[in-house]
Write an enzyme that holds these catalytic residues in place. Structure first.
Site, PDB file in Angstrom:
ATOM      1  N   ARG A  60      33.968  -2.005  -0.023  1.00  0.00           N
ATOM      2  CA  ARG A  60      34.739  -2.577  -1.143  1.00  0.00           C
ATOM      3  C   ARG A  60      34.992  -1.572  -2.270  1.00  0.00           C
ATOM      4  O   ARG A  60      35.720  -1.868  -3.209  1.00  0.00           O
ATOM      5  CB  ARG A  60      34.025  -3.813  -1.696  1.00  0.00           C
ATOM      6  CG  ARG A  60      34.280  -5.059  -0.848  1.00  0.00           C
ATOM      7  CD  ARG A  60      33.495  -6.248  -1.347  1.00  0.00           C
ATOM      8  NE  ARG A  60      32.078  -6.144  -1.018  1.00  0.00           N
ATOM      9  CZ  ARG A  60      31.124  -6.866  -1.613  1.00  0.00           C
ATOM     10  NH1 ARG A  60      31.436  -7.711  -2.575  1.00  0.00           N
ATOM     11  NH2 ARG A  60      29.863  -6.724  -1.245  1.00  0.00           N
ATOM     12  N   THR A  87      19.591  -4.119   6.904  1.00  0.00           N
ATOM     13  CA  THR A  87      18.536  -3.550   6.063  1.00  0.00           C
ATOM     14  C   THR A  87      17.201  -3.431   6.811  1.00  0.00           C
ATOM     15  O   THR A  87      16.442  -2.489   6.584  1.00  0.00           O
ATOM     16  CB  THR A  87      18.349  -4.410   4.798  1.00  0.00           C
ATOM     17  OG1 THR A  87      18.246  -5.789   5.184  1.00  0.00           O
ATOM     18  CG2 THR A  87      19.527  -4.258   3.851  1.00  0.00           C
ATOM     19  N   GLY A 116      21.292 -13.221  -1.031  1.00  0.00           N
ATOM     20  CA  GLY A 116      20.311 -14.003  -0.294  1.00  0.00           C
ATOM     21  C   GLY A 116      19.531 -14.857  -1.288  1.00  0.00           C
ATOM     22  O   GLY A 116      19.299 -14.446  -2.416  1.00  0.00           O
ATOM     23  N   ARG A 165      32.911  27.459 -23.823  1.00  0.00           N
ATOM     24  CA  ARG A 165      32.692  27.422 -22.371  1.00  0.00           C
ATOM     25  C   ARG A 165      31.336  28.022 -22.022  1.00  0.00           C
ATOM     26  O   ARG A 165      30.629  28.532 -22.894  1.00  0.00           O
ATOM     27  CB  ARG A 165      33.845  28.136 -21.690  1.00  0.00           C
ATOM     28  CG  ARG A 165      35.158  27.345 -21.832  1.00  0.00           C
ATOM     29  CD  ARG A 165      36.347  28.205 -21.476  1.00  0.00           C
ATOM     30  NE  ARG A 165      36.119  28.916 -20.219  1.00  0.00           N
ATOM     31  CZ  ARG A 165      36.721  30.070 -19.887  1.00  0.00           C
ATOM     32  NH1 ARG A 165      37.569  30.637 -20.731  1.00  0.00           N
ATOM     33  NH2 ARG A 165      36.460  30.661 -18.743  1.00  0.00           N
ATOM     34  N   LYS A 191      33.761  32.132 -24.607  1.00  0.00           N
ATOM     35  CA  LYS A 191      33.136  32.077 -23.283  1.00  0.00           C
ATOM     36  C   LYS A 191      32.195  33.260 -23.119  1.00  0.00           C
ATOM     37  O   LYS A 191      32.539  34.377 -23.492  1.00  0.00           O
ATOM     38  CB  LYS A 191      34.238  32.118 -22.224  1.00  0.00           C
ATOM     39  CG  LYS A 191      33.746  32.188 -20.819  1.00  0.00           C
ATOM     40  CD  LYS A 191      34.588  33.114 -19.950  1.00  0.00           C
ATOM     41  CE  LYS A 191      34.002  34.509 -19.852  1.00  0.00           C
ATOM     42  NZ  LYS A 191      34.665  35.380 -18.873  1.00  0.00           N
ATOM     43  N   TYR A 226      39.898  41.070 -19.669  1.00  0.00           N
ATOM     44  CA  TYR A 226      40.217  41.105 -18.238  1.00  0.00           C
ATOM     45  C   TYR A 226      41.387  42.038 -18.015  1.00  0.00           C
ATOM     46  O   TYR A 226      42.447  41.878 -18.635  1.00  0.00           O
ATOM     47  CB  TYR A 226      40.572  39.674 -17.803  1.00  0.00           C
ATOM     48  CG  TYR A 226      40.786  39.497 -16.331  1.00  0.00           C
ATOM     49  CD1 TYR A 226      39.862  39.978 -15.401  1.00  0.00           C
ATOM     50  CD2 TYR A 226      41.916  38.841 -15.852  1.00  0.00           C
ATOM     51  CE1 TYR A 226      40.064  39.802 -14.046  1.00  0.00           C
ATOM     52  CE2 TYR A 226      42.120  38.656 -14.500  1.00  0.00           C
ATOM     53  CZ  TYR A 226      41.195  39.140 -13.591  1.00  0.00           C
ATOM     54  OH  TYR A 226      41.395  38.956 -12.247  1.00  0.00           O
ATOM     55  N   SER A 240      43.180  40.179 -38.996  1.00  0.00           N
ATOM     56  CA  SER A 240      43.886  39.138 -38.243  1.00  0.00           C
ATOM     57  C   SER A 240      44.715  39.740 -37.120  1.00  0.00           C
ATOM     58  O   SER A 240      45.201  40.871 -37.235  1.00  0.00           O
ATOM     59  CB  SER A 240      44.817  38.361 -39.180  1.00  0.00           C
ATOM     60  OG  SER A 240      44.040  37.629 -40.095  1.00  0.00           O
TER      61      SER A 240
END
Ligand code: UD1
Ligand code: CA
Length: 459
Positions: free
Chosen positions: A15, A77, A138, A331, A349, A385, A403
Site C-alpha cells: 500500500r 508473521t 487482530g 557546505r 565549502k 578549481y 571587493s
C-alpha cells in the site's frame, strides 16, 4: 537486559506504492526500521535480529552490524519468526518480537513487556491498544474472567465480534523456550493462508501457559505505517513528541508545527527556533543560539550564541557567537571560528574562517584557510578549481581582501596584506603588501556630453 529482539521487516508494504521497501521510508530523516531498532536498543535489549525478505539488501544496508535472518517468501508473521529461529538457533530467556513498521514504539513500553513477563511468569505478553477504528487489526479475545485466550485476525473475525476494540499492536515478549517449543505447531489454515504468530496465544492459553495483554496508554505509539498517509501521520506525532521534549527542556519554538527536528539533535538552553527551521541528522546546538526562520541544518555543530538566519548548512561547524546568513550556504567542511561571519549570499565549502573574520556579502569560499581578523570584501571568489584539480587559498591573519577579488588558487595572502578591489590575484602577496591587478583607468573628458548630443541628432 538479557533479552533478544526479533524485528519483522520482510514484508513488501504494497500500500506504500513504492519501489522502496516500506521500512526504508523515513520519519524525520531516519528510516522506519532504524526507529524500531533504536527503541529496542534503548530498552536495553542485548541482541537484535532483523528478519528481512522483500528487498532485503536495501533494508540490511540501513542497519550495519546487526544480525539478519532471511525470509525469502513471506508466509506470515509466524513464518517470519520461524526463519529467525532457523538462522540464530533456539533462544532462551525473554524474546521481544516487534513489527518493523511501527516506528513510534517507545523503549519504556518494550521494557514494560519484558518486566511484565518476568513478574507474572507469563510465557507471552502482548501489547494491546484500544483504537477508535480497529479495522484491520487482530483483536485480543478474553474470557469472562478477563483472561486472554487468543488473538483473532480482522479477516477471520465473525461479524458479531467486529466491534471489539482491544487490538493487537504486534509487539510481544515471549519466553524463548516456550516460543521455540511451540512455533512449529502453527498452521496456515486461515483467511490469508499464512502462519500467524498470533495463533501462538490461543495455543499457549490452551496449554495452560500464562498469557497477558498490556494495554498501552499511548495509542499513538502503536500505529503501524502501511500507506503514505500513515507515514505523514506518524511523522506529525514524532514531531510533536520531539518538540515537546525540547520545549520542556528550555528551548523556545515560535511555531512548533513548522519546526522539524530529527531524533539525533541536541539543543542547549534558551535556544530559539524560528518558524520553518529543519534540523536533520546529527546536529548539536549550543546555549542561546538563535536559528531560523527558513533554515535547514543537517549534520552540523552550532556554537552557543550563534545566529543563523534563512540559511542552509550541511556538515558545517559554526563557532560560538558566529553569524550566518541571511541566505548563506555552508557546505561540508565549512568551519566558522568564534564570532566569524558568513553573510548574505555567501557559499563556503571545505574552508576555515578564523576568529572574528568576516565574509559579509556575495562570496564563494572553497578550499580556503582564512586566519583571524580578516575582512573579505563583497563579491570575492576563490577560484579553487582549474578544471582538473582543487587548490587551496591561504589568507593569513589581519588581511583585507578588496571587493570583487578573484583569488586564483593555489595562492597565499601574507599576514596583514591588502588586495585591491577588482583584482585577479594569481600570485602570492607577501605579508603587509598591497596586491593589485588592474588596468590603468582612463578618463575621457567631455565624452558623456558629446554622446548625448550625438544621440539627439540621430533621432
Ligand atoms: C499483524 C498481526 C495483527 C496486528 C497487526 C498490527 C499477525 C498474524 N497479525 O497483522 O494481529 O493487529 O500486525 O499491525 O501477526 N512480516 C514479515 N514476514 C511476513 C509477514 C509480515 O516479516 O511473512 C512483517 C511485516 O514486514 C511487518 C510486520 O511483520 O513489519 C507485520 O506484518 P503485517 O503484514 O503488517 O501484519 P498485519 O497483517 O497487519
Ligand atoms: Ca498481512
Amino acid at each position: 537486559m538479557k533479552a533478544t529482539a526479533i524485528i519483522l521487516a520482510a514484508g513488501e508494504g504494497t500500500r506504500m506504492n513504492s519501489d522502496m521497501p516500506k521500512v526504508a521510508h523515513e520519519v524525520l530523516g531516519v528510516s522506519i526500521i532504524e526507529h524500531v531498532v533504536a527503541a529496542a536498543q534503548a530498552a536495553g535489549v542485548e541482541r537484535v535480529v532483523v528478519v528481512t525478505g522483500h528487498k532485503a539488501d536495501v533494508v540490511e544496508a540501513l542497519l550495519p552490524g546487526l544480525e539478519f535472518a532471511r525470509q525469502n517468501e513471506q508466509h506470515g508473521t509466524g513464518h517470519a519468526v520461524m526463519c529467525a529461529l532457523e538462522a540464530v538457533g533456539e533462544l532462551a530467556g525473554p524474546v521481544v518480537i516487534l513489527a518493523g513498521d511501527v516506528p513510534l514504539i517507545r523503549p519504556e513500553t518494550i521494557s514494560s513487556l519484558v518486566e511484565t513477563a518476568a513478574s507474572t511468569k507469563a510465557a507471552c505478553v502482548v501489547l494491546s491498544a484500544r483504537f477508535p477504528d480497529p479495522t484491520g487489526y487482530g483483536r485480543i479475545i478474553r474470557d469472562a474472567s478477563g483472561q486472554v485466550t487468543g488473538i483473532t485476525e480482522h479477516k477471520d473475525l465473525p461479524a458479531e465480534l467486529l466491534g471489539m476494540d482491544e487490538c493487537n499492536v504486534g509487539s510481544y515478549c515471549f519466553d524463548g523456550a516456550a516460543l521455540s517449543a511451540h512455533l512449529h505447531r502453527l498452521e496456515a489454515s486461515n483467511a490469508q493462508a499464512e502462519y500467524y504468530l498470533t495463533d501462538l496465544v490461543a495455543l499457549f492459553a490452551s496449554e495452560g501457559l500464562g498469557v497477558r495483554a498490556v494495554i498501552t496508554d499511548d495509542v499513538d505509539e502503536s500505529h503501524g505505517v502501511n500507506s503514505r498517509v500513515q507515514l505523514a501521520e506518524v511523522t506529525r506525532v514524532l514531531q510533536r513528541r520531539i518538540n515537546e521534549r525540547h520545549m520542556l527542556a528550555g528551548v523556545t519554538m515560535i511555531s512548533p508545527e513548522s519546526t522539524w527536528i530529527a531524533p539525533g539533535v541536541t539543543l542547549g538552553r534558551d535556544v530559539i527556533l524560528e518558524p520553518m527551521t529543519f534540523l536533520m541528522g546529527e546536529v548539536s546546538v549550543g546555549d542561546r543560539a538563535h536559528l531560523g526562520p527558513n533554515t535547514r541544518i543537517t549534520d552540523s555543530t552550532i556554537g552557543a550564541d550563534a545566529r543563523v538566519d534563512s540559511s542552509i548548512l550541511l556538515g558545517a561547524d559554526v563557532g560560538v557567537g558566529a553569524s550566518v546568513g541571511p541566505v548563506a550556504y555552508l557546505r561540508p567542511g565549512a568551519v566558522l571560528a568564534a564570532r566569524a561571519k558568513a553573510g548574505t549570499c555567501v557559499e563556503i565549502k571545505n574552508s576555515i574562517v578564523g576568529e572574528n573574520s568576516k565574509v559579509p556579502h556575495l562570496s564563494y569560499i572553497g578550499d580556503a584557510t582564512i586566519g583571524s581578523g580578516v575582512n573579505v570584501g563583497a563579491g570575492t571568489i576563490t577560484c579553487n578549481y582549474d578544471g582538473v584539480a582543487k587548490h587551496r587559498t591561504i589568507i593569513e591573519d589581519g588581511v583585507f581582501i578588496g571587493s570583487d577579488t578573484m583569488l586564483v588558487a593555489p595562492v597565499r595572502i601574507g599576514e596583514g596584506a591588502i588586495t585591491g578591489a577588482g583584482s585577479a590575484i594569481a600570485r602570492d602577496v607577501p605579508a603587509g603588501a598591497l596586491g593589485i591587478e588592474r588596468t590603468e583607468q582612463r578618463n575621457v573628458t567631455g565624452f558623456a556630453e558629446r554622446r548625448r548630443k550625438q544621440t539627439k541628432r540621430d533621432e
